[in-house]
Design a protein around this motif. Structure first.
Motif, PDB file in Angstrom:
ATOM      1  N   PRO A 111       0.834  -1.206   0.000  1.00 37.34           N
ATOM      2  CA  PRO A 111       0.000   0.000   0.000  1.00 37.34           C
ATOM      3  C   PRO A 111       0.868   1.255   0.000  1.00 37.34           C
ATOM      4  N   HIS A 112       1.515   1.480  -1.115  1.00 38.13           N
ATOM      5  CA  HIS A 112       2.530   2.525  -1.266  1.00 38.13           C
ATOM      6  C   HIS A 112       2.086   3.482  -2.365  1.00 38.13           C
ATOM      7  N   ILE A 113       1.929   4.746  -2.033  1.00 40.37           N
ATOM      8  CA  ILE A 113       1.519   5.741  -3.023  1.00 40.37           C
ATOM      9  C   ILE A 113       2.692   6.017  -3.954  1.00 40.37           C
ATOM     10  N   ARG A 114       2.484   5.720  -5.243  1.00 35.83           N
ATOM     11  CA  ARG A 114       3.547   5.854  -6.249  1.00 35.83           C
ATOM     12  C   ARG A 114       3.067   6.776  -7.373  1.00 35.83           C
ATOM     13  N   SER A 115       3.506   8.017  -7.379  1.00 34.99           N
ATOM     14  CA  SER A 115       3.087   8.964  -8.421  1.00 34.99           C
ATOM     15  C   SER A 115       3.683   8.618  -9.775  1.00 34.99           C
ATOM     16  N   ASP A 116       4.716   7.756  -9.791  1.00 40.05           N
ATOM     17  CA  ASP A 116       5.362   7.387 -11.044  1.00 40.05           C
ATOM     18  C   ASP A 116       4.620   6.270 -11.780  1.00 40.05           C
ATOM     19  N   LEU A 117       3.582   5.705 -11.162  1.00 41.56           N
ATOM     20  CA  LEU A 117       2.822   4.627 -11.786  1.00 41.56           C
ATOM     21  C   LEU A 117       1.527   5.150 -12.395  1.00 41.56           C
ATOM     22  N   PRO A 118       1.022   4.474 -13.424  1.00 41.45           N
ATOM     23  CA  PRO A 118      -0.299   4.840 -13.948  1.00 41.45           C
ATOM     24  C   PRO A 118      -1.366   4.514 -12.915  1.00 41.45           C
ATOM     25  N   GLU A 119      -2.589   4.965 -13.172  1.00 44.24           N
ATOM     26  CA  GLU A 119      -3.650   4.807 -12.176  1.00 44.24           C
ATOM     27  C   GLU A 119      -3.897   3.353 -11.802  1.00 44.24           C
ATOM     28  N   GLY A 120      -3.866   2.452 -12.777  1.00 46.93           N
ATOM     29  CA  GLY A 120      -4.066   1.033 -12.502  1.00 46.93           C
ATOM     30  C   GLY A 120      -5.526   0.686 -12.255  1.00 46.93           C
ATOM     31  N   LYS A 121      -5.739  -0.390 -11.499  1.00 50.17           N
ATOM     32  CA  LYS A 121      -7.095  -0.872 -11.248  1.00 50.17           C
ATOM     33  C   LYS A 121      -7.362  -0.985  -9.755  1.00 50.17           C
ATOM     34  N   LYS A 122      -8.635  -1.047  -9.396  1.00 50.28           N
ATOM     35  CA  LYS A 122      -9.041  -1.156  -8.003  1.00 50.28           C
ATOM     36  C   LYS A 122      -8.464  -2.433  -7.389  1.00 50.28           C
ATOM     37  N   THR A 123      -8.073  -2.348  -6.123  1.00 45.96           N
ATOM     38  CA  THR A 123      -7.530  -3.500  -5.428  1.00 45.96           C
ATOM     39  C   THR A 123      -8.444  -3.908  -4.272  1.00 45.96           C
ATOM     40  N   SER A 124      -8.290  -5.146  -3.818  1.00 48.95           N
ATOM     41  CA  SER A 124      -9.120  -5.665  -2.737  1.00 48.95           C
ATOM     42  C   SER A 124      -8.510  -5.333  -1.382  1.00 48.95           C
ATOM     43  N   GLY A 125      -9.239  -5.658  -0.319  1.00 48.15           N
ATOM     44  CA  GLY A 125      -8.718  -5.489   1.031  1.00 48.15           C
ATOM     45  C   GLY A 125      -9.184  -4.246   1.746  1.00 48.15           C
ATOM     46  N   GLU A 126      -9.863  -3.342   1.028  1.00 50.69           N
ATOM     47  CA  GLU A 126     -10.303  -2.096   1.647  1.00 50.69           C
ATOM     48  C   GLU A 126     -11.595  -2.313   2.432  1.00 50.69           C
ATOM     49  N   GLY A 127     -11.720  -1.642   3.552  1.00 46.65           N
ATOM     50  CA  GLY A 127     -12.919  -1.742   4.370  1.00 46.65           C
ATOM     51  C   GLY A 127     -12.944  -3.014   5.197  1.00 46.65           C
ATOM     52  N   TRP A 128     -13.758  -3.026   6.239  1.00 49.30           N
ATOM     53  CA  TRP A 128     -13.865  -4.192   7.108  1.00 49.30           C
ATOM     54  C   TRP A 128     -14.457  -5.371   6.367  1.00 49.30           C
ATOM     55  N   HIS A 129     -13.804  -6.530   6.479  1.00 51.52           N
ATOM     56  CA  HIS A 129     -14.291  -7.710   5.772  1.00 51.52           C
ATOM     57  C   HIS A 129     -13.728  -8.978   6.402  1.00 51.52           C
ATOM     58  N   VAL A 130     -14.263 -10.096   5.966  1.00 50.73           N
ATOM     59  CA  VAL A 130     -13.712 -11.414   6.280  1.00 50.73           C
ATOM     60  C   VAL A 130     -13.442 -12.096   4.948  1.00 50.73           C
ATOM     61  N   ASP A 131     -12.661 -13.160   4.973  1.00 53.21           N
ATOM     62  CA  ASP A 131     -12.407 -13.930   3.758  1.00 53.21           C
ATOM     63  C   ASP A 131     -12.958 -15.341   3.861  1.00 53.21           C
ATOM     64  N   SER A 132     -13.792 -15.578   4.883  1.00 54.38           N
ATOM     65  CA  SER A 132     -14.529 -16.832   4.990  1.00 54.38           C
ATOM     66  C   SER A 132     -15.785 -16.732   4.138  1.00 54.38           C
ATOM     67  N   ARG A 133     -16.352 -17.882   3.796  1.00 55.98           N
ATOM     68  CA  ARG A 133     -17.576 -17.894   2.992  1.00 55.98           C
ATOM     69  C   ARG A 133     -18.798 -17.652   3.872  1.00 55.98           C
ATOM     70  N   VAL A 134     -19.768 -16.933   3.325  1.00 53.98           N
ATOM     71  CA  VAL A 134     -21.017 -16.650   4.028  1.00 53.98           C
ATOM     72  C   VAL A 134     -21.994 -17.802   3.809  1.00 53.98           C
ATOM     73  N   ALA A 135     -22.483 -18.376   4.898  1.00 52.52           N
ATOM     74  CA  ALA A 135     -23.422 -19.497   4.817  1.00 52.52           C
ATOM     75  C   ALA A 135     -24.856 -19.025   4.624  1.00 52.52           C
ATOM     76  N   ASN A 136     -25.198 -17.877   5.211  1.00 47.51           N
ATOM     77  CA  ASN A 136     -26.551 -17.333   5.124  1.00 47.51           C
ATOM     78  C   ASN A 136     -26.456 -15.861   4.750  1.00 47.51           C
ATOM     79  N   VAL A 137     -26.780 -15.530   3.522  1.00 44.24           N
ATOM     80  CA  VAL A 137     -26.649 -14.160   3.032  1.00 44.24           C
ATOM     81  C   VAL A 137     -27.550 -13.215   3.809  1.00 44.24           C
ATOM     82  N   ALA A 138     -28.717 -13.669   4.184  1.00 44.67           N
ATOM     83  CA  ALA A 138     -29.685 -12.814   4.877  1.00 44.67           C
ATOM     84  C   ALA A 138     -29.176 -12.367   6.240  1.00 44.67           C
TER      85      ALA A 138
END
Length: 278
Positions: A111-138
């Motif tokens: 997570p390093h701000i690099r002005s020498d790079l093009p904009e690129g694409k959105k990356t994952s990991g932002e915001g509170w989350h888990v990486d386990s699977r959801v058993a009940n979406v509701a």
């Protein structure tokens, strides 16, 4: 350094994998310092920086100007195999999952701000989350107990001021996804020296810190049981010759010992004692 009951005793000492596993189950994570040397980490970072430049020059995926990401990072240099196929990781993951566990998702991140790079694409990991699977979406309830776990290698120091990962203590025991990615909640920060490996439960609530002007390379490896579908078809990124030359542990982690048969004429079981290349 993160407060943890697990500690490295010094050069030549053996890590206590049983204590690490117990800590992960109880606290949601365990941080083990000194797994890699500072010199090793420096070499790995140089390889990753060159890989980012190569990806950018070729038009390949490199993440973004604010967060550089290299999925399947080990394809850039076989020296990086040790970052996901390390003996300590093997002991811990075999105990947390089972002996036939596999690699599900590998990525190197900065997570390093690099002005020498093009904009690129959105990356994952932002915001509170888990990486386990959801058993009940509701209800947001997760499958339990957890089937997937991480090993995170801090290749550069994790500090509060350089976007170190944030986490909610013992949130893995809720088996519930966070109410919102943008929620305000009490949390702590993983602070660790270069060479530290952090093992954690994928049900732990966590998020990346905001990108800064400081470099902070790390590797995130998610592992799961042999029947879990990987994020990438790893074997298709290598030639037959390259695959056969891989160490047996790497072959297993890349699903070569758990490739489903084409039909019952080939075989009727999925797990094999020897790697399958077709």
């Amino acid at each position: 350094m993160i407060e943890t009951a697990v500690a490295f005793k010094g050069p030549g000492a053996r890590f206590d994998s049983e204590a690490i596993v117990a800590e992960v189950r109880r606290e949601g994570f365990a941080a083990v310092s000194g797994v890699f040397s500072v010199e090793q980490c420096r070499d790995y970072c140089e390889i990753l920086e060159k890989a980012v430049s190569k990806q950018m020059a070729s038009g390949g995926y490199f993440g973004s100007r604010t967060t550089q990401v290299l999925y399947n990072y080990f394809l850039h240099d076989e020296k990086l195999f040790d970052l996901f196929a390390h003996p300590l990781m093997d002991e811990v993951m075999a105990a947390l999952i089972d002996k036939d566990y596999v690699l599900v998702s590998p990525s190197a991140r900065n997570p390093h701000i690099r002005s020498d790079l093009p904009e690129g694409k959105k990356t994952s990991g932002e915001g509170w989350h888990v990486d386990s699977r959801v058993a009940n979406v509701a209800t947001g309830t997760l499958y339990q107990p957890s089937m997937s776990f991480y090993s995170v290698v801090a290749l550069e120091p994790f500090r509060a001021g350089n976007s170190a990962t944030r986490y909610v203590p013992k949130s893995h025991l809720r088996y519930q996804r966070p109410p919102s990615r943008d929620a305000e909640m009490d949390h702590l920060i993983w602070e660790a020296d270069a060479g530290t490996v952090i093992f954690f439960d994928s049900a732990l609530w966590h998020r990346a810190g905001a990108a800064t002007n400081d470099s902070r390379w790390s590797v995130f490896n998610m592992y799961g049981p042999w029947f879990m579908k990987p994020y990438f078809r790893f074997a298709e990124n290598m030639t037959r010759e390259q695959l056969t030359a891989l160490p047996p542990k790497v072959q297993k982690l890349l699903h070569l010992n758990s490739t489903p048969p084409a039909n019952e004429g080939k075989r009727t079981g999925t797990l094999t004692t020897e790697p399958v290349f077709d």
